[in-house]
Design a protein around this motif. Structure first.
Motif, mmCIF file in Angstrom:
data_model
loop_
_atom_site.group_PDB
_atom_site.id
_atom_site.type_symbol
_atom_site.label_atom_id
_atom_site.label_comp_id
_atom_site.label_asym_id
_atom_site.label_seq_id
_atom_site.Cartn_x
_atom_site.Cartn_y
_atom_site.Cartn_z
ATOM 1 N N ARG A 282 1.576 38.491 -20.335
ATOM 2 C CA ARG A 282 1.388 39.897 -20.687
ATOM 3 C C ARG A 282 -0.039 40.146 -21.163
ATOM 4 O O ARG A 282 -0.594 39.372 -21.939
ATOM 5 C CB ARG A 282 2.365 40.302 -21.791
ATOM 6 C CG ARG A 282 3.821 40.251 -21.356
ATOM 7 C CD ARG A 282 4.190 41.439 -20.496
ATOM 8 N NE ARG A 282 5.548 41.301 -19.958
ATOM 9 C CZ ARG A 282 6.105 42.183 -19.148
ATOM 10 N NH1 ARG A 282 5.429 43.263 -18.785
ATOM 11 N NH2 ARG A 282 7.321 41.994 -18.684
ATOM 12 N N HIS A 283 -0.618 41.230 -20.691
ATOM 13 C CA HIS A 283 -1.927 41.681 -21.146
ATOM 14 C C HIS A 283 -1.752 42.428 -22.462
ATOM 15 O O HIS A 283 -0.636 42.804 -22.842
ATOM 16 C CB HIS A 283 -2.551 42.586 -20.065
ATOM 17 C CG HIS A 283 -3.937 43.061 -20.374
ATOM 18 N ND1 HIS A 283 -4.206 44.349 -20.749
ATOM 19 C CD2 HIS A 283 -5.119 42.410 -20.364
ATOM 20 C CE1 HIS A 283 -5.500 44.477 -20.964
ATOM 21 N NE2 HIS A 283 -6.077 43.324 -20.738
ATOM 22 N N SER A 285 -2.296 45.306 -23.043
ATOM 23 C CA SER A 285 -1.759 46.639 -22.757
ATOM 24 C C SER A 285 -0.237 46.640 -22.655
ATOM 25 O O SER A 285 0.389 47.696 -22.642
ATOM 26 C CB SER A 285 -2.353 47.166 -21.450
ATOM 27 O OG SER A 285 -1.963 46.327 -20.363
ATOM 28 N N GLY A 286 0.351 45.442 -22.552
ATOM 29 C CA GLY A 286 1.801 45.339 -22.435
ATOM 30 C C GLY A 286 2.271 45.035 -21.035
ATOM 31 O O GLY A 286 3.376 44.538 -20.842
ATOM 32 N N GLU A 287 1.445 45.319 -20.021
ATOM 33 C CA GLU A 287 1.838 45.019 -18.654
ATOM 34 C C GLU A 287 1.460 43.585 -18.295
ATOM 35 O O GLU A 287 0.625 42.957 -18.952
ATOM 36 C CB GLU A 287 1.152 45.993 -17.680
ATOM 37 C CG GLU A 287 -0.365 45.951 -17.739
ATOM 38 C CD GLU A 287 -1.006 46.992 -16.838
ATOM 39 O OE1 GLU A 287 -0.286 47.596 -16.029
ATOM 40 O OE2 GLU A 287 -2.223 47.187 -16.940
ATOM 41 N N ARG A 288 2.101 43.062 -17.246
ATOM 42 C CA ARG A 288 1.743 41.720 -16.798
ATOM 43 C C ARG A 288 0.341 41.731 -16.202
ATOM 44 O O ARG A 288 -0.110 42.740 -15.634
ATOM 45 C CB ARG A 288 2.727 41.229 -15.743
ATOM 46 C CG ARG A 288 4.152 41.015 -16.227
ATOM 47 C CD ARG A 288 5.020 40.505 -15.083
ATOM 48 N NE ARG A 288 4.904 41.365 -13.905
ATOM 49 C CZ ARG A 288 5.262 41.005 -12.673
ATOM 50 N NH1 ARG A 288 5.749 39.808 -12.452
ATOM 51 N NH2 ARG A 288 5.131 41.847 -11.662
ATOM 52 N N ASN A 289 -0.333 40.598 -16.290
ATOM 53 C CA ASN A 289 -1.673 40.508 -15.706
ATOM 54 C C ASN A 289 -1.661 40.807 -14.218
ATOM 55 O O ASN A 289 -2.562 41.476 -13.696
ATOM 56 C CB ASN A 289 -2.268 39.122 -15.957
ATOM 57 C CG ASN A 289 -2.725 38.948 -17.390
ATOM 58 O OD1 ASN A 289 -3.219 39.893 -18.010
ATOM 59 N ND2 ASN A 289 -2.550 37.760 -17.942
ATOM 60 N N ASP A 291 0.087 42.799 -12.608
ATOM 61 C CA ASP A 291 0.223 44.225 -12.345
ATOM 62 C C ASP A 291 -1.123 44.948 -12.424
ATOM 63 O O ASP A 291 -1.224 46.124 -12.037
ATOM 64 C CB ASP A 291 1.204 44.862 -13.331
ATOM 65 C CG ASP A 291 2.603 44.283 -13.179
ATOM 66 O OD1 ASP A 291 2.974 43.932 -12.049
ATOM 67 O OD2 ASP A 291 3.326 44.165 -14.195
ATOM 68 N N ARG A 292 -2.155 44.259 -12.920
ATOM 69 C CA ARG A 292 -3.476 44.862 -13.047
ATOM 70 C C ARG A 292 -4.361 44.567 -11.838
ATOM 71 O O ARG A 292 -5.483 45.062 -11.745
ATOM 72 C CB ARG A 292 -4.167 44.337 -14.317
ATOM 73 C CG ARG A 292 -3.409 44.656 -15.589
ATOM 74 C CD ARG A 292 -3.886 43.821 -16.774
ATOM 75 N NE ARG A 292 -5.323 43.971 -16.980
ATOM 76 C CZ ARG A 292 -6.164 42.969 -17.171
ATOM 77 N NH1 ARG A 292 -5.704 41.725 -17.168
ATOM 78 N NH2 ARG A 292 -7.455 43.186 -17.355
ATOM 79 N N GLN A 296 -5.132 51.148 -10.239
ATOM 80 C CA GLN A 296 -4.404 52.406 -10.284
ATOM 81 C C GLN A 296 -5.336 53.584 -10.542
ATOM 82 O O GLN A 296 -5.011 54.728 -10.222
ATOM 83 C CB GLN A 296 -3.339 52.343 -11.386
ATOM 84 C CG GLN A 296 -2.327 51.220 -11.209
ATOM 85 C CD GLN A 296 -1.542 51.340 -9.919
ATOM 86 O OE1 GLN A 296 -1.088 52.438 -9.569
ATOM 87 N NE2 GLN A 296 -1.412 50.248 -9.194
ATOM 88 N N THR A 315 -1.395 40.266 -3.478
ATOM 89 C CA THR A 315 -0.647 40.518 -4.708
ATOM 90 C C THR A 315 0.838 40.289 -4.499
ATOM 91 O O THR A 315 1.522 39.712 -5.368
ATOM 92 C CB THR A 315 -0.900 41.953 -5.206
ATOM 93 O OG1 THR A 315 -2.303 42.146 -5.426
ATOM 94 C CG2 THR A 315 -0.158 42.221 -6.511
ATOM 95 N N GLU A 319 3.110 37.678 -6.502
ATOM 96 C CA GLU A 319 4.348 38.055 -7.192
ATOM 97 C C GLU A 319 5.494 37.136 -6.790
ATOM 98 O O GLU A 319 6.306 36.725 -7.630
ATOM 99 C CB GLU A 319 4.703 39.509 -6.894
ATOM 100 C CG GLU A 319 3.807 40.513 -7.613
ATOM 101 C CD GLU A 319 4.107 41.946 -7.203
ATOM 102 O OE1 GLU A 319 4.719 42.129 -6.125
ATOM 103 O OE2 GLU A 319 3.732 42.862 -7.941
#
Length: 826
Positions: A282-283, A285-289, A291-292, A296, A315, A319
């Motif tokens: 988790r980054h 920011s709370g999201e998984r790395n 996902d970055r 976006q 990606t 995943e």
């Protein structure tokens, strides 16, 4: 959809008015006379049913202490009935007198004692040996697991073992892995109607997962291409420069470097493992790395994903790889647990061993098996009525046993009757396997029987223990929707709260004859200004100590006794409840500083004290002095005079260091099983007593160590244990809920006298004190990465409620958090 529970619980205003011809559920809040009700119902059964004798009435509760009290109370009630001047018919008087003469035959047991009796008395029906030795599961399972690690893992997993050890976190924390495996092996059933295990071991084929992961890595390599093609392309994207730099540095360049060492002939997953771990983490920011990776947000220059055309496809591959590695991370644990369960069963059968959990599961398996009808008939002939006390502390295996034996089918003759007595608000033993959802499911079953005219639902609603003012405050608090809410309006799988009442004035509990403290009966301290849990604990501890001194020395509180003269409040009237040992350690020095005498109230938990923890760490190092991690932990204990800064500055101690030489000497004692000299050296040669004898709490520490040494030395000689066996035994006692048996787990303490009593919340259950401080509950318990919750459909409460054990912690997060919060409330 919420299904309302109808108001079909009837208050017990008169015990003589209860229907004894049907099953019954009795919900009894604290202090409402539960034991009084049970003893009177038993005597009523003996009086009203001529062909029913005491040995035909089964009474089950959950502690040896409770069974002893129940035996005493029932015996006294029969004696009072005989000697109370009542007019009794000759046959009834003779029956009650014979009951007293043969009272030793009374069937009053703990749940484990009852099941053990069934296995012993019905060996042919249950297919068990006549004589079996009772053992604890913990030491046996840990020993078998360690044997599995040595003899099975290298051959089974080969070169894959290093990756599996790292993925399963064994390499980082072997002790936690072992304890988790032992706990799962103890609790996990093979019945999918009871437990749902996530992930499913049947879907974790190691060969398939490994090959798929390798193929995914090779496919990923071809997509990424030679470095720095991927990082250069990503560098041309129109996104925030700082974000782009961080993503390239932390993810893309490591991916390129790892893939560079991979080819079709050699695809070592160990090379890619650190990258996958980073991607799944988790980054801030709370999201998984991961996902970055795909942007976006774009700069004003616009979206230019064509500069890195394969980013989305890469990606997706990453995943898939994160998912594969996640599934691989559970292979070692789950295969080891299933093998461990099979090995333990086989060894127990060979040696005639039986654990406490086996007592339950073997009876349940027998009752559910083919050909059990004749055995069930014999058990029913012996026990025609059953009372299960403290039913909220049961689990699904225990409920399966009692429901099978005593809840007859509609076409069965109405001989068997089952009385369940409990209070779901007092269900606080989830940590040792009790399951309040079992109680709630049983409540639904009894409710359904009540609708068929085959059962009754009762309440005990009058609190005989507390002052009316305190009862009224609790009613307001617990009826609130933010707490339990009303029982009449809650989900069938929630507890709900029924307000308690108070007796008539002349029957109220002893009141105060004088009180100048200006304190109401219920007090709440506001800790919201504290900046952390640690700060809140300190603020609360200081308040408790100040308040105790004020109440005793300045409060002017006197009690008006029913059977004696007035007396002043003293320290022995006060209890401090804590949730854990760590919470008490904050209060203890403040009590001493304030000159407030205190003692543990027959405190169980010698094996949970800090001295047991320190001793465990040292014995692990003595057992394996070559394991640097174990040695470094041991060096942090009071047995060694080494500052943490010194350990931090050097990786390992030189061979001629005094502490290292001590370990070598202790290891030699352990190899020769010279336990007396070893334990003596631990205290004397280490300098422990010289360094700490002036500590304010040294008497307590020294007593704890000596009690531990005495127990372990006796266990080592009587059970022929080596030092590894001693470590396993000590850790099982530290982490197990079964305890050591008898009084071994009770702290030896001086005369308590007029002293404030310190109790854990679990130990305090059922005890009474005029003044109580709830000074614990601020400790946050970790789930250890495993999420446990239940699945149930409130719209169809008659359907099964199943427990989910999710090792991935990826499902049911909201439900798991809610269940944990509910237990904290209780």
């Amino acid at each position: 959809m919420i299904v309302s529970l109808p108001s079909d619980f009837h208050p017990i205003d008169d015990i003589d008015g209860m229907d004894l011809t049907r099953h019954a559920l009795v919900e009894a809040s604290a202090g409402t006379g539960k034991t009084y009700t049970i003893e009177n119902l038993v005597v009523r059964l003996l009086k009203e049913e001529p062909d029913l004798n005491l040995e035909n009435i089964l009474l089950v509760t959950f502690t040896e202490k409770a069974t002893s009290e129940l035996k005493l109370r029932i015996r006294q009630k029969i004696e009072q009935t005989l000697d109370g001047g009542q007019r009794l018919e000759t046959d009834l008087r003779k029956k009650l007198a014979q009951t007293l003469d043969g009272f030793d035959n009374a069937a009053i047991y703990t749940i484990h004692g009852f099941c053990h009796t069934l296995l012993r008395d019905f060996p042919f029906e249950t297919e068990n040996l006549f004589q079996q030795e009772v053992i604890d599961d913990g030491p046996l399972l840990e020993k078998l697991l360690r044997e599995q690690m040595r003899s099975d893992w290298p051959g089974r997993y080969g070169r894959r073992l290093e990756v599996l050890l790292a993925l399963s976190s064994f390499s980082a924390n072997p002790h936690e892995f072992i304890q988790t495996a032992v706990n799962l092996a103890t609790r996990l059933s093979d019945d999918p109607d009871r437990d749902i295990l996530v992930p499913d071991l049947a879907e974790l084929d190691l060969d398939d997962l490994w090959q798929t992961a390798q193929q995914t890595v090779l496919s990923l390599k071809s997509m990424v291409g030679p470095p720095p093609r991927f990082s250069d392309g990503y560098g041309r994207l129109n996104i925030n420069a700082r974000t782009k730099t961080a993503v390239i540095r932390d993810m893309i360049e490591p991916i390129e470097r790892a893939l560079e060492r991979v080819d079709a002939d050699a695809c070592p997953l160990a090379e890619i493992m650190p990258v996958v771990a980073t991607l799944g983490a988790r980054h801030s920011s709370g999201e998984r790395n991961i996902d970055r990776l795909v942007p976006q947000k774009w700069l004003k220059a616009g979206k230019n994903l064509h500069e890195c055309p394969r980013l989305v496809a890469i990606t997706h591959r990453l995943e898939a790889l994160v998912d594969l590695f996640s599934r691989l991370s559970h292979v070692l644990m789950l295969t080891s647990v299933r093998r461990l369960q099979a090995d333990a069963r086989a060894m127990k059968m060979r040696n005639g061993w039986l654990s406490y959990q086996d007592m339950l599961t073997r009876v349940a398996d027998f009752l559910a098996g083919e050909g059990a009808d004749e055995g069930i008939r014999k058990i029913r002939d012996r026990y025609r009525v059953a009372f299960v006390d403290e039913f909220q502390d049961t689990d699904d295996v225990q409920w399966q046993i009692f429901s099978t034996l005593f809840l007859r089918r509609p076409d069965d003759p109405p001989i068997q009757r089952l009385f369940l007595i409990g209070d779901p608000k007092q269900a606080i033993y989830g940590f040792r396997g009790a399951d309040v959802f079992t109680y709630l499911a049983a409540r639904q079953r009894m409710k359904a029987l009540a609708e068929q005219g085959r059962a009754n639902l009762y309440d005990l609603r009058v609190n005989w223990r507390s002052t009316p003012q305190l009862v009224e405050r609790f009613n307001r608090l617990f009826s609130n929707d933010a707490w339990f809410g009303s029982r009449e309006e809650t989900n069938p799988f929630e507890i709900g709260y029924l307000p308690s009442g108070s007796p008539e004035p002349d029957l109220k509990p002893a009141a105060t004859s004088c009180d100048r403290s200006q304190r109401p009966p219920f007090n709440v301290m506001d800790l919201t200004a504290a900046t952390s849990h640690a700060t809140a604990k300190i603020v609360l501890a200081r308040f408790v100590c100040r308040e105790i001194g004020y109440l005793v020395w300045q409060g002017g509180i006197r009690f008006r006794g029913r059977d004696g003269p007035d007396r002043a409040l003293h320290f022995g009237d006060i209890a401090i409840l804590v949730r854990s040992q760590s919470e008490f350690t904050l209060i203890e020095p403040l009590l001493r500083e304030a000159s407030i005498p205190y003692a543990y109230y027959r405190k169980p938990g010698l094996f949970q004290c800090r001295e047991a923890h320190w001793l465990s760490m040292v014995l692990r190092a003595v057992c394996s002095p070559e394991q640097a991690a174990s040695v470094r932990l041991a060096l942090l204990t009071p047995f060694f005079d080494i500052a943490p800064a010194e350990l931090q500055s050097r990786r390992e101690l030189p061979a001629d260091h005094a502490s290292q030489q001590l370990l070598v000497r202790w290891h030699a004692h352990a190899l020769r099983r010279r336990w007396g000299p070893l334990f003596q050296s631990l205290v004397e040669d280490s300098g422990l007593n010289l360094r700490h004898c002036v500590d304010p709490a040294w008497d307590r520490t020294e007593t704890n160590f000596q009690q531990l040494f005495d127990y372990l030395e006796a266990a080592a000689y009587t059970r022929n244990l080596d030092v590894g066996g001693l470590v396993a035994l000590l850790d099982s006692l530290r982490l197990s809920d079964m305890g050591a048996g008898s009084d071994d787990d009770i702290h030896q303490i001086e005369d308590e006298g007029d002293k404030v009593q310190i109790l854990t919340m679990h130990v305090s259950k059922g005890l009474e004190f005029p003044v109580v401080f709830v000074a614990g509950g601020l400790t946050v318990r970790s789930g250890g990465g495993i999420q446990v919750y239940h699945t149930a459909d409130p719209a169809h409460p008659e359907q099964a409620c199943r427990k989910v054990i999710d090792l991935t912690a990826g499902s049911g997060k909201d439900q798991a958090e809610k269940e944990n919060e509910d237990e904290n409330k209780r």
